[in-house]
Design an enzyme around this catalytic site. Structure first.
Site, PDB file in Angstrom:
ATOM      1  N   TYR A 178      -0.947  26.837  74.259  1.00  0.00           N
ATOM      2  CA  TYR A 178      -0.806  25.384  74.425  1.00  0.00           C
ATOM      3  C   TYR A 178       0.212  24.842  73.406  1.00  0.00           C
ATOM      4  CZ  TYR A 178      -2.284  20.450  74.872  1.00  0.00           C
ATOM      5  OH  TYR A 178      -2.317  19.082  75.071  1.00  0.00           O
ATOM      6  N   SER A 221       2.180  16.648  72.358  1.00  0.00           N
ATOM      7  CA  SER A 221       0.865  16.644  71.698  1.00  0.00           C
ATOM      8  C   SER A 221       1.089  16.778  70.198  1.00  0.00           C
ATOM      9  CB  SER A 221       0.066  17.841  72.211  1.00  0.00           C
ATOM     10  OG  SER A 221      -1.103  18.023  71.462  1.00  0.00           O
TER      11      SER A 221
HETATM   12  N1  LIG Z   1      -6.673  14.782  76.183  1.00  0.00           N
HETATM   13  C1  LIG Z   1      -6.159  15.105  75.016  1.00  0.00           C
HETATM   14  O1  LIG Z   1      -6.875  15.269  74.013  1.00  0.00           O
HETATM   15  C2  LIG Z   1      -4.676  15.272  74.865  1.00  0.00           C
HETATM   16  C3  LIG Z   1      -4.126  15.322  73.574  1.00  0.00           C
HETATM   17  C4  LIG Z   1      -2.761  15.497  73.430  1.00  0.00           C
HETATM   18  C5  LIG Z   1      -1.940  15.603  74.547  1.00  0.00           C
HETATM   19  N2  LIG Z   1      -2.516  15.552  75.788  1.00  0.00           N
HETATM   20  C6  LIG Z   1      -1.631  15.706  76.942  1.00  0.00           C
HETATM   21  O2  LIG Z   1      -1.743  14.567  77.764  1.00  0.00           O
HETATM   22  C7  LIG Z   1      -1.453  14.920  79.112  1.00  0.00           C
HETATM   23  C8  LIG Z   1      -2.530  14.367  80.037  1.00  0.00           C
HETATM   24  O3  LIG Z   1      -3.748  15.002  79.721  1.00  0.00           O
HETATM   25  P1  LIG Z   1      -5.177  14.363  80.064  1.00  0.00           P
HETATM   26  O4  LIG Z   1      -5.936  14.335  78.804  1.00  0.00           O
HETATM   27  O5  LIG Z   1      -5.007  13.147  80.870  1.00  0.00           O
HETATM   28  O6  LIG Z   1      -5.797  15.571  80.924  1.00  0.00           O
HETATM   29  P2  LIG Z   1      -6.345  15.608  82.409  1.00  0.00           P
HETATM   30  O7  LIG Z   1      -6.836  17.002  82.614  1.00  0.00           O
HETATM   31  O8  LIG Z   1      -7.287  14.485  82.650  1.00  0.00           O
HETATM   32  O9  LIG Z   1      -5.052  15.338  83.291  1.00  0.00           O
HETATM   33  C9  LIG Z   1      -4.101  16.319  83.573  1.00  0.00           C
HETATM   34  C10 LIG Z   1      -3.663  16.139  85.013  1.00  0.00           C
HETATM   35  O10 LIG Z   1      -2.633  17.101  85.258  1.00  0.00           O
HETATM   36  C11 LIG Z   1      -2.868  17.626  86.567  1.00  0.00           C
HETATM   37  N3  LIG Z   1      -2.264  18.948  86.693  1.00  0.00           N
HETATM   38  C12 LIG Z   1      -2.675  20.111  86.132  1.00  0.00           C
HETATM   39  N4  LIG Z   1      -1.912  21.116  86.541  1.00  0.00           N
HETATM   40  C13 LIG Z   1      -0.993  20.592  87.398  1.00  0.00           C
HETATM   41  C14 LIG Z   1       0.056  21.134  88.151  1.00  0.00           C
HETATM   42  N5  LIG Z   1       0.329  22.458  88.142  1.00  0.00           N
HETATM   43  N6  LIG Z   1       0.810  20.309  88.908  1.00  0.00           N
HETATM   44  C15 LIG Z   1       0.544  18.987  88.941  1.00  0.00           C
HETATM   45  N7  LIG Z   1      -0.460  18.413  88.275  1.00  0.00           N
HETATM   46  C16 LIG Z   1      -1.216  19.207  87.489  1.00  0.00           C
HETATM   47  C17 LIG Z   1      -4.373  17.694  86.697  1.00  0.00           C
HETATM   48  O11 LIG Z   1      -4.798  17.794  88.052  1.00  0.00           O
HETATM   49  C18 LIG Z   1      -4.772  16.389  86.029  1.00  0.00           C
HETATM   50  O12 LIG Z   1      -4.850  15.328  86.963  1.00  0.00           O
HETATM   51  C19 LIG Z   1      -1.359  16.442  79.141  1.00  0.00           C
HETATM   52  O13 LIG Z   1      -0.005  16.844  79.099  1.00  0.00           O
HETATM   53  C20 LIG Z   1      -2.040  16.856  77.842  1.00  0.00           C
HETATM   54  O14 LIG Z   1      -1.587  18.095  77.373  1.00  0.00           O
HETATM   55  C21 LIG Z   1      -3.848  15.384  75.975  1.00  0.00           C
END
Ligand SMILES: NC(=O)c1ccc[n+]([C@@H]2O[C@H](COP(=O)([O-])OP(=O)(O)OC[C@H]3O[C@@H](n4cnc5c(N)ncnc54)[C@H](O)[C@@H]3O)[C@@H](O)[C@H]2O)c1
Length: 309
Positions: free
Chosen positions: A190, A177
């Site tokens: 985080y 991130s």
């Molecule tokens: N959305 C944002 O703004 C953003 C920004 C920077 C980085 N990210 C990173 O991108 C990645 C994806 O995020 P997203 O936005 O798609 O969020 P999201 O919440 O839609 O997806 C995250 C997924 O991870 C799964 N998950 C959570 N805990 C888990 C576990 N213990 N075991 C297995 N699966 C698990 C959830 O069920 C979900 O399907 C993450 O690592 C997040 O930190 C997101």
């Protein structure tokens, strides 16, 4: 003992290679690198049950890859499997796996090796956010952030990297991130977990390089906020420089970076500039800039992922 830096001959080789590397980078900045073919590659995506993970699965389905989908949320993961099949994937394997549990990661990884084969592209994408101020955040939640956002990467690498090394073929993708590059208030656990994921992926990148395992590639992704719901409620007061990203755009850039074997992908581009500024600006100037960009208020209206009824 580390070898010492030395002779004029070595210096001239270093300079010539550096000039070549600069020229190569300049050319690839103008003409995009050719994309590698991932048809038939076994791609494992953690956190495939929603958001970026789901869209990545659909993209790789279009590209003809064999998909291994992991998520703690069985229903969401099954929905992704259905969507990937609709997108043309003929081999999609969905596994319910809580990536925060080491033994579960190892158990499901063994199952994948037996049932599907050697994973050649590993995308550590599963993530959670607590979004609380440090002293308001229960210990268990902070530990969970580390378990999912960072420690799961250790266990998946342990499980899948040996076969990549044996085959001299593989790609390790870390979804970190922009909060893994710059600390943000109200995101202490985080940020710390995402810095850890970044540092770990970069270190293993260098470890494979030092051991001349040239067939193993690394891509580290650092996006700003994306509209997946994870950071629901958060705003950017400077959308021109720091827009909240569309998930489809973010995933297109991530897949392009993987196919072009880029090591780092920061999104939007202004993040590269912020990291550069951070490295040399006096701290007071940095804080003034953070205040001007309202960085200290990004999390003010955070509500986070809405629970389904
Ligand atoms: N959305 C944002 O703004 C953003 C920004 C920077 C980085 N990210 C990173 O991108 C990645 C994806 O995020 P997203 O936005 O798609 O969020 P999201 O919440 O839609 O997806 C995250 C997924 O991870 C799964 N998950 C959570 N805990 C888990 C576990 N213990 N075991 C297995 N699966 C698990 C959830 O069920 C979900 O399907 C993450 O690592 C997040 O930190 C997101």
């Amino acid at each position: 003992m580390a070898p010492s830096v030395n002779s004029a001959k070595e210096l001239s080789i270093f300079l010539a290679k550096t000039i070549f590397a600069f020229l190569e980078a300049a050319i690839f900045a103008l003409i995009p690198k050719p994309l590698k073919n991932v048809a038939g590659e076994i791609v494992l995506i953690t956190g495939a049950g929603s958001g970026l993970g789901r869209l990545l699965a659909i993209k790789f389905a279009h590209l003809g890859s064999v998909l291994v989908l992991w998520d703690i949320n069985e229903e969401g993961n099954e929905e992704t499997r259905r969507m990937a099949q609709e997108a043309g994937a003929t081999r999609v394997h969905a596994y319910t796996c809580d990536c925060s549990r080491k033994e579960e990661v190892y158990r499901v990884a063994d199952q994948v090796k037996k049932e599907v084969g050697d994973v050649s592209i590993l995308i550590n994408n599963a993530g959670i956010v607590t979004g609380r101020k440090f002293l308001d955040c229960p210990d268990e939640l902070m530990e969970k952030s580390f378990d999912v956002n960072f420690k799961a990467h250790l266990w998946t690498y342990k499980a899948f990297l040996p076969a990549m090394i044996a085959n001299d073929h593989g790609h390790l993708v870390c979804i970190s991130s922009s909060a893994g590059l710059i600390g943000i208030n109200q995101l202490a656990d985080y940020c710390a977990s995402k810095f850890a994921a970044f540092g770990f992926a970069e270190s293993i990148f260098l470890e494979t390089l030092a051991q001349k395992q040239n067939g193993i590639k690394t891509t580290i992704v650092c996006p700003f906020f994306i509209k997946t719901g994870m950071f629901e409620g958060c705003t950017s007061s400077c959308p021109f420089l720091l827009p909240i990203l569309e998930p489809e755009y973010a995933v297109r850039k991530i897949v392009d970076a993987i196919l072009q074997e880029k090591t780092y992908l920061y999104m939007p581009k202004f993040i590269y500039f912020m990291v550069f500024l951070k490295s040399f600006l006096p701290i007071k100037v940095g804080i003034l800039l953070a205040e001007y960009l309202r960085v200290l208020h990004f999390m003010d209206s955070f509500t986070g992922q809405k629970k389904k009824d």
